[in-house]
Design a protein around this motif. Structure first.
Motif, PDB file in Angstrom:
ATOM      1  N   ILE A 269      31.347  47.002  40.413  1.00 43.25           N
ATOM      2  CA  ILE A 269      31.104  46.816  41.592  1.00 43.25           C
ATOM      3  C   ILE A 269      31.726  46.139  42.677  1.00 43.25           C
ATOM      4  O   ILE A 269      31.696  46.220  43.706  1.00 43.25           O
ATOM      5  CB  ILE A 269      29.724  46.143  41.229  1.00 43.25           C
ATOM      6  N   SER A 270      32.624  45.245  41.646  1.00 43.45           N
ATOM      7  CA  SER A 270      33.892  43.980  42.405  1.00 43.45           C
ATOM      8  C   SER A 270      34.935  45.706  42.783  1.00 43.45           C
ATOM      9  O   SER A 270      35.859  44.956  44.068  1.00 43.45           O
ATOM     10  CB  SER A 270      34.635  43.694  41.307  1.00 43.45           C
ATOM     11  N   ALA A 271      35.246  46.929  41.957  1.00 41.37           N
ATOM     12  CA  ALA A 271      35.901  47.771  42.702  1.00 41.37           C
ATOM     13  C   ALA A 271      35.369  48.509  44.295  1.00 41.37           C
ATOM     14  O   ALA A 271      36.114  48.236  45.073  1.00 41.37           O
ATOM     15  CB  ALA A 271      36.517  49.225  41.366  1.00 41.37           C
ATOM     16  N   ARG A 272      34.590  48.190  44.009  1.00 40.87           N
ATOM     17  CA  ARG A 272      33.255  49.357  45.678  1.00 40.87           C
ATOM     18  C   ARG A 272      33.593  48.218  46.597  1.00 40.87           C
ATOM     19  O   ARG A 272      33.817  48.575  47.430  1.00 40.87           O
ATOM     20  CB  ARG A 272      32.080  49.648  44.981  1.00 40.87           C
ATOM     21  N   ILE A 273      33.447  46.450  46.209  1.00 37.79           N
ATOM     22  CA  ILE A 273      33.470  45.560  47.010  1.00 37.79           C
ATOM     23  C   ILE A 273      34.783  45.473  47.490  1.00 37.79           C
ATOM     24  O   ILE A 273      35.591  45.635  48.321  1.00 37.79           O
ATOM     25  CB  ILE A 273      33.276  44.398  46.378  1.00 37.79           C
ATOM     26  N   HIS A 274      36.279  45.886  46.668  1.00 42.91           N
ATOM     27  CA  HIS A 274      37.551  45.656  47.081  1.00 42.91           C
ATOM     28  C   HIS A 274      37.719  46.745  47.716  1.00 42.91           C
ATOM     29  O   HIS A 274      38.509  46.306  49.066  1.00 42.91           O
ATOM     30  CB  HIS A 274      38.332  45.627  46.089  1.00 42.91           C
ATOM     31  N   CYS A 285      44.956  39.493  55.143  1.00 41.41           N
ATOM     32  CA  CYS A 285      46.213  39.496  54.527  1.00 41.41           C
ATOM     33  C   CYS A 285      47.063  39.376  54.760  1.00 41.41           C
ATOM     34  O   CYS A 285      48.678  39.056  54.603  1.00 41.41           O
ATOM     35  CB  CYS A 285      45.988  40.934  53.691  1.00 41.41           C
ATOM     36  N   ASP A 286      47.632  40.297  56.001  1.00 39.82           N
ATOM     37  CA  ASP A 286      49.045  40.255  56.633  1.00 39.82           C
ATOM     38  C   ASP A 286      49.261  39.195  56.733  1.00 39.82           C
ATOM     39  O   ASP A 286      50.425  38.560  57.359  1.00 39.82           O
ATOM     40  CB  ASP A 286      48.696  41.332  57.514  1.00 39.82           C
ATOM     41  N   ARG A 287      48.799  37.801  57.508  1.00 38.87           N
ATOM     42  CA  ARG A 287      49.077  37.045  57.862  1.00 38.87           C
ATOM     43  C   ARG A 287      49.101  35.984  57.578  1.00 38.87           C
ATOM     44  O   ARG A 287      50.008  35.287  57.625  1.00 38.87           O
ATOM     45  CB  ARG A 287      47.667  36.068  58.777  1.00 38.87           C
ATOM     46  N   LEU A 288      48.409  36.051  55.967  1.00 40.01           N
ATOM     47  CA  LEU A 288      49.129  35.562  54.967  1.00 40.01           C
ATOM     48  C   LEU A 288      50.374  35.954  54.363  1.00 40.01           C
ATOM     49  O   LEU A 288      50.596  35.257  53.410  1.00 40.01           O
ATOM     50  CB  LEU A 288      47.645  35.017  54.127  1.00 40.01           C
ATOM     51  N   GLY A 289      50.303  37.191  54.208  1.00 37.29           N
ATOM     52  CA  GLY A 289      52.049  37.750  53.468  1.00 37.29           C
ATOM     53  C   GLY A 289      50.985  38.008  52.391  1.00 37.29           C
ATOM     54  O   GLY A 289      51.802  38.033  51.005  1.00 37.29           O
ATOM     55  N   ILE A 290      50.438  38.633  51.866  1.00 41.46           N
ATOM     56  CA  ILE A 290      49.777  39.009  50.578  1.00 41.46           C
ATOM     57  C   ILE A 290      49.613  40.630  50.513  1.00 41.46           C
ATOM     58  O   ILE A 290      49.124  41.112  51.809  1.00 41.46           O
ATOM     59  CB  ILE A 290      48.456  38.034  49.840  1.00 41.46           C
ATOM     60  N   ALA A 291      48.996  40.501  48.548  1.00 41.95           N
ATOM     61  CA  ALA A 291      49.317  42.176  49.150  1.00 41.95           C
ATOM     62  C   ALA A 291      47.755  42.656  49.282  1.00 41.95           C
ATOM     63  O   ALA A 291      47.799  43.830  50.547  1.00 41.95           O
ATOM     64  CB  ALA A 291      49.960  42.773  47.816  1.00 41.95           C
ATOM     65  N   SER A 292      47.047  41.920  48.943  1.00 43.91           N
ATOM     66  CA  SER A 292      45.629  42.175  49.132  1.00 43.91           C
ATOM     67  C   SER A 292      44.796  41.442  48.529  1.00 43.91           C
ATOM     68  O   SER A 292      44.796  39.875  48.228  1.00 43.91           O
ATOM     69  CB  SER A 292      44.816  43.626  47.558  1.00 43.91           C
ATOM     70  N   VAL A 295      45.466  39.708  44.758  1.00 41.68           N
ATOM     71  CA  VAL A 295      45.539  38.815  45.296  1.00 41.68           C
ATOM     72  C   VAL A 295      45.776  37.825  44.956  1.00 41.68           C
ATOM     73  O   VAL A 295      46.380  36.481  44.332  1.00 41.68           O
ATOM     74  CB  VAL A 295      47.123  39.905  45.449  1.00 41.68           C
ATOM     75  N   PHE A 296      45.063  37.268  46.098  1.00 40.24           N
ATOM     76  CA  PHE A 296      44.608  35.403  46.462  1.00 40.24           C
ATOM     77  C   PHE A 296      43.452  35.646  46.106  1.00 40.24           C
ATOM     78  O   PHE A 296      43.521  34.103  45.600  1.00 40.24           O
ATOM     79  CB  PHE A 296      43.578  36.725  48.219  1.00 40.24           C
ATOM     80  N   LEU A 300      44.127  31.505  44.109  1.00 38.49           N
ATOM     81  CA  LEU A 300      43.141  30.992  44.256  1.00 38.49           C
ATOM     82  C   LEU A 300      42.513  30.281  43.593  1.00 38.49           C
ATOM     83  O   LEU A 300      42.240  28.689  42.968  1.00 38.49           O
ATOM     84  CB  LEU A 300      42.793  31.585  45.482  1.00 38.49           C
ATOM     85  N   LEU A 301      41.977  30.990  42.571  1.00 39.70           N
ATOM     86  CA  LEU A 301      40.502  31.231  41.130  1.00 39.70           C
ATOM     87  C   LEU A 301      41.411  30.249  40.622  1.00 39.70           C
ATOM     88  O   LEU A 301      40.487  29.096  39.717  1.00 39.70           O
ATOM     89  CB  LEU A 301      40.001  32.188  40.924  1.00 39.70           C
ATOM     90  N   PRO A 302      42.721  30.342  39.894  1.00 34.65           N
ATOM     91  CA  PRO A 302      42.734  29.208  38.761  1.00 34.65           C
ATOM     92  C   PRO A 302      42.679  27.614  39.687  1.00 34.65           C
ATOM     93  O   PRO A 302      42.492  27.319  38.822  1.00 34.65           O
ATOM     94  CB  PRO A 302      44.238  29.696  38.397  1.00 34.65           C
TER      95      PRO A 302
END
Length: 503
Positions: A269-274, A285-292, A295-296, A300-302
């Motif tokens: 489900i996570s793969a489908r959601i992503h 993601c482009d504004r923040l400069g992150i790949a995807s 990765v964000f 952020l989660l830890p």
């Protein structure tokens, strides 16, 4: 030497009791001399059971040249019967056997030696018993004076009386020796008691230690029993948990399988959601400069989880501090309440102390008053003692004067009695001369009276008449000092004027 001989006889022969003075003693010390005088030569007499024993003892003493001794065989003695009427003869007289202590086994010897002798408190009582009451008994006073049945009196301070006093001192010496032996025995018993007390102290220490060990053993046994019960409970609980685990193993394996399956589904489900969200959040993601977006979330989660943990720690520490603050506040309130209680107790104690100090001051004042009264009473007592001493001295002086006057009065009474006796003799001689003159018809000059009125019989009437006449002439009126009573009616007074005067 006699004592050693008696000890030897007692070891060799059976039935030798000992000296009579050792087998009996007075009930009181004041009877010592009197009892010793009553026993007399029987003081050192040896009391034996049988006559045969006495003969054997005499033979042994002859062989050993051990001297002489008097024996009293109990089987052949014929003691005098006690006269019970003598017990009531006088208040100050009592039978010698009644003031002696002795064993009933030697009663015959004591009765033989004492008979019906009386112990009297004084020589006057002994004289009264023997001479006035005429009792057939020997009376002995406390000082050793003896009045025999025949009336003979023995007393004084001769060698025999000194011997009696020395013999009387035997009982006192024996009493002192018995007291010394009793003291030694009691001292030994006291030492034994002290040793026993030390042993008992050690035993008490050991008993207390044993009691402590028994208590510890009892506590340890109870603890072991409690631990045994606890171990049994833990074992039972473990067995129950193992049984539950065995019952839960299939469910756990099933739950693990379902969890793996759910995780797999979550990944899918996570793969489908992503996959679906990647085009949507591409600009973000482009504004923040992150790949995807993955990765964000991984970055952020830890940090979010760490902030949550720190927040939880802060909340836990805050609750702990609040609990400690509440506990400290409660302790402070309790300490404050205790301090208030102690303050009140201190105040009440101080009030009680002040009251007791006031009472102490009052009692000290009363004590000072009592001390002053005691001093006053002591001074009065000293004054009264001095007065008493002075009065006692005056009384002694007056008593000595009275005794001196009494002695002088007794001497005058004796002299008067002698004069009265001489006068009576002279009156009798005068009466005889007058009767002879009347009988022989010899004329004599008379101042008063007549020979015709004089009786010719030499009786009491004529003598009394002449005595009355002469006493009347001498003006003797003391009827208590003379046995001649003055009743005279016809006085016969010779005329002595014609007689020649003596130079």
């Amino acid at each position: 030497k006699l004592k050693d001989t008696i000890g030897t006889l007692q070891r060799i022969f059976t039935g030798v009791h000992g000296r009579l003075s050792e087998l009996c003693k007075p009930t009181q010390h004041k009877y010592d001399v009197g009892i010793a005088t009553v026993l007399g030569r029987h003081m050192d007499a040896i009391v034996v059971d049988r006559q045969a024993t006495a003969i054997e003892c005499i033979s042994y003493m002859k062989e050993q040249r051990a001297g002489q001794a008097t024996f009293l065989p109990l089987d052949t003695l014929q003691p005098h019967q006690v006269n019970d009427s003598l017990r009531h003869a006088h208040r100050g007289a009592r039978l010698a056997t009644d003031v002696m202590q002795y064993d009933s086994s030697v009663e015959a010897a004591v009765m033989h030696a004492c008979a019906n002798a009386l112990i009297c408190d004084s020589v006057e009582i002994a004289k009264y018993v023997c001479y006035e009451q005429r009792l057939e008994a020997k009376a002995v006073s406390l000082d050793g004076t003896v009045i025999h049945r025949s009336g003979l009196i023995t007393g004084g301070t001769s060698g025999s009386s000194s011997g009696h006093r020395a013999q009387a001192q035997r009982w006192e010496a024996a009493g002192v020796e018995n007291l010394r032996k009793a003291r030694d025995r009691l001292t030994e018993e006291l030492h034994d008691v002290a040793r026993e007390r030390r042993k008992l102290a050690k035993e008490e220490v050991l008993s207390s230690h044993l009691a402590g060990l028994q208590t510890r053993h009892h506590i340890a046994r109870e603890s072991a029993e409690a631990l045994t019960r606890k171990v049994r409970g833990v074992v039972t609980e473990r067995e129950h948990i193992e049984a539950q685990l065995r019952d839960c193993d299939p469910l756990a394996r099933q739950a693990v399988g379902e969890l793996e399956q759910a995780k797999e589904e979550q990944r899918q489900i996570s793969a489908r959601i992503h996959t679906a969200a990647r085009p949507i959040f591409a600009d973000f993601c482009d504004r923040l400069g992150i790949a995807s977006l993955e990765v964000f979330e991984s970055q952020l989660l830890p940090a979010t989880e760490a902030a949550g943990e720190r927040r939880l720690q802060f909340a836990t520490h805050l609750s702990r501090l609040e609990s400690q603050l509440a506990f400290e506040t409660q302790q402070l309130d309790e300490a404050t309440a205790k301090l208030d209680h102690l303050t009140q107790f201190l105040q009440s104690t101080m009030a009680t102390l002040e009251q007791q100090q006031a009472e102490l001051s009052r009692e000290q004042g009363e004590m000072a008053g009592f001390v002053a009264q005691i001093e006053t009473l002591r001074s009065e007592l000293a004054m009264l003692s001095r007065k008493y001493s002075d009065v006692t001295g005056d009384v002694h002086v007056a008593r000595r004067e009275l005794e001196q006057g009494q002695r002088e009065l007794d001497a005058a009474s004796k002299e008067l009695s002698a004069k009265v006796t001489e006068l009576e003799r002279a009156v009798a001689d005068k009466a005889a001369v007058l009767r002879r003159c009347k009988i022989e018809d010899i004329p004599i000059p008379l101042l008063r009276g007549s020979l015709q009125a004089l009786a010719l019989e030499a009786g009491a009437g004529a003598d009394s008449q002449l005595a009355e006449s002469y006493l009347s002439q001498l003006s003797i009126v003391d009827t208590q000092a003379s046995s001649v009573s003055i009743q005279g009616s016809d006085d016969i007074v010779p005329d002595y004027a014609p007689l020649p005067q003596q130079a």
